[in-house]
Design an enzyme around this catalytic site. Sequence first.
Site, PDB file in Angstrom:
ATOM      1  N   ASP A  26       9.815   1.189  11.841  1.00 18.78           N
ATOM      2  CA  ASP A  26       8.446   0.661  12.156  1.00 18.78           C
ATOM      3  C   ASP A  26       8.075   0.919  13.535  1.00 18.78           C
ATOM      4  O   ASP A  26       7.034   1.123  13.944  1.00 18.78           O
ATOM      5  CB  ASP A  26       8.908  -0.761  12.371  1.00 18.78           C
ATOM      6  CG  ASP A  26       8.701  -1.394  10.610  1.00 18.78           C
ATOM      7  OD1 ASP A  26       8.235  -0.727   9.832  1.00 18.78           O
ATOM      8  OD2 ASP A  26       9.433  -2.469  10.381  1.00 18.78           O
ATOM      9  N   ARG A  56       0.985  -1.267   0.256  1.00 23.04           N
ATOM     10  CA  ARG A  56       0.242  -0.013   0.064  1.00 23.04           C
ATOM     11  C   ARG A  56       0.831   1.070  -0.120  1.00 23.04           C
ATOM     12  O   ARG A  56       0.301   2.389  -0.069  1.00 23.04           O
ATOM     13  CB  ARG A  56      -0.735  -0.074   1.207  1.00 23.04           C
ATOM     14  CG  ARG A  56      -1.824  -1.165   1.127  1.00 23.04           C
ATOM     15  CD  ARG A  56      -2.874  -1.111   2.022  1.00 23.04           C
ATOM     16  NE  ARG A  56      -3.600  -2.446   2.037  1.00 23.04           N
ATOM     17  CZ  ARG A  56      -4.908  -2.469   2.348  1.00 23.04           C
ATOM     18  NH1 ARG A  56      -5.696  -1.572   2.731  1.00 23.04           N
ATOM     19  NH2 ARG A  56      -5.395  -3.713   2.496  1.00 23.04           N
ATOM     20  N   SER A  57       2.114   1.002   0.029  1.00 21.14           N
ATOM     21  CA  SER A  57       2.907   2.226   0.154  1.00 21.14           C
ATOM     22  C   SER A  57       2.857   3.147  -0.995  1.00 21.14           C
ATOM     23  O   SER A  57       2.902   4.435  -1.125  1.00 21.14           O
ATOM     24  CB  SER A  57       4.526   1.819   0.249  1.00 21.14           C
ATOM     25  OG  SER A  57       4.494   1.258   1.625  1.00 21.14           O
ATOM     26  N   ILE A  94      12.037 -20.131  21.646  1.00 17.68           N
ATOM     27  CA  ILE A  94      13.507 -19.651  21.550  1.00 17.68           C
ATOM     28  C   ILE A  94      13.561 -18.481  21.053  1.00 17.68           C
ATOM     29  O   ILE A  94      14.370 -17.318  21.276  1.00 17.68           O
ATOM     30  CB  ILE A  94      14.312 -20.545  20.641  1.00 17.68           C
ATOM     31  CG1 ILE A  94      15.733 -20.322  20.729  1.00 17.68           C
ATOM     32  CG2 ILE A  94      13.494 -20.726  19.233  1.00 17.68           C
ATOM     33  CD1 ILE A  94      16.587 -20.705  21.921  1.00 17.68           C
ATOM     34  N   LYS A 133      14.612  -7.033   4.250  1.00 19.48           N
ATOM     35  CA  LYS A 133      14.751  -5.857   5.544  1.00 19.48           C
ATOM     36  C   LYS A 133      16.183  -6.181   6.183  1.00 19.48           C
ATOM     37  O   LYS A 133      16.752  -5.409   6.666  1.00 19.48           O
ATOM     38  CB  LYS A 133      13.570  -5.930   6.247  1.00 19.48           C
ATOM     39  CG  LYS A 133      12.277  -5.329   5.853  1.00 19.48           C
ATOM     40  CD  LYS A 133      11.221  -5.363   6.436  1.00 19.48           C
ATOM     41  CE  LYS A 133      10.946  -4.334   7.524  1.00 19.48           C
ATOM     42  NZ  LYS A 133       9.591  -4.372   8.123  1.00 19.48           N
TER      43      LYS A 133
END
Length: 283
Positions: free
Chosen positions: A113, A26-27, A167, A76
């Site tokens: 974020d 949607r960016s 973990i 990322k």
Amino acid sequence: MTDDQPSRPAHVPLAGVIGMPIAHSRSPRLHGHWLRRYGIAGHYIPMPVMPEHLAEVLRALPRLGFVGINVTIPHKEAVLTLADAVTDRAALIGAANTLIFRPDGKIHADNTDGYGFIANLRQNAPDWQPDAGPAAVIGAGGAARAVVASLLDSGVRELRITNRTRIRSEQIKAEFGARLVVYDWAQAGNMLEGAATVVNATSLGMEGKQPLRVPLDALSPDALVTDLVYTPLMTPFLLDAQARGCRVVDGLGMLLHQAAPGFERWFGRRPEVDEETRRIVLE
Ligand code: ATR
């Protein structure tokens, strides 16, 4: 060419987002809206990029007139190794979502974020106090790491975390420190007792996925509950929390706010996040 941008072709500034797949992002709609709203000559382009082409693409984009990009799955983490400078928060989170291509050709990597997460809470629950009581984070993936970093940064004194794969929460505690308390997945309901801020940072509840099933009996109606999932806006988890009297904040605002710092750096204007922005992105 200007004096301070010797290596860049004269062009309207370009930005965009790289990922694979990228069609659902949607960016482009969000940044396109802001460019139009502020009358800025610029473009924001979605670009599908395969992992094996990442390094080559990052070298090429500044030469094509790009001033920066957003980065999404699966790049990322990998962009951190290719950037020339990485902010502390991106290094701590282990991922970047915003790159700035500097006039000297260097790539600067940041992660917004966590900023987006907190800005969404502050906008939609202005009296939210990070230190009102323990925070409880459900999930321990990449998004959860950004949430944990930003909550600790905001002054949360105790942060409880649980994840299906224990973990991963242990790993987050090892990296983020003593304020974290790890709960077993089977104890997720107990984790909510006395929590002032509750976050679903798993992908459960997303359209097409199972809902997040955590017993809410221990959840106080004074808690603020938020979800990173924004399709649907009101997830089953948020609806359950709301039915118990909790204030809830949906996850769309995090998407909108995390985009603002990048837009400002690339195009020179801090964009507003308001009802119109929400509407445009939801269309
Ligand atoms: P993101 O970057 O969006 O956080 P991710 O790193 O794949 O994506 O993390 C997804 C999160 O959702 C994880 O906490 C994951 O739990 P695991 O670490 O055990 O995989 C959680 N998740 C996804 N599907 C789940 C399911 N069916 N049940 C419980 N947790 C789930």
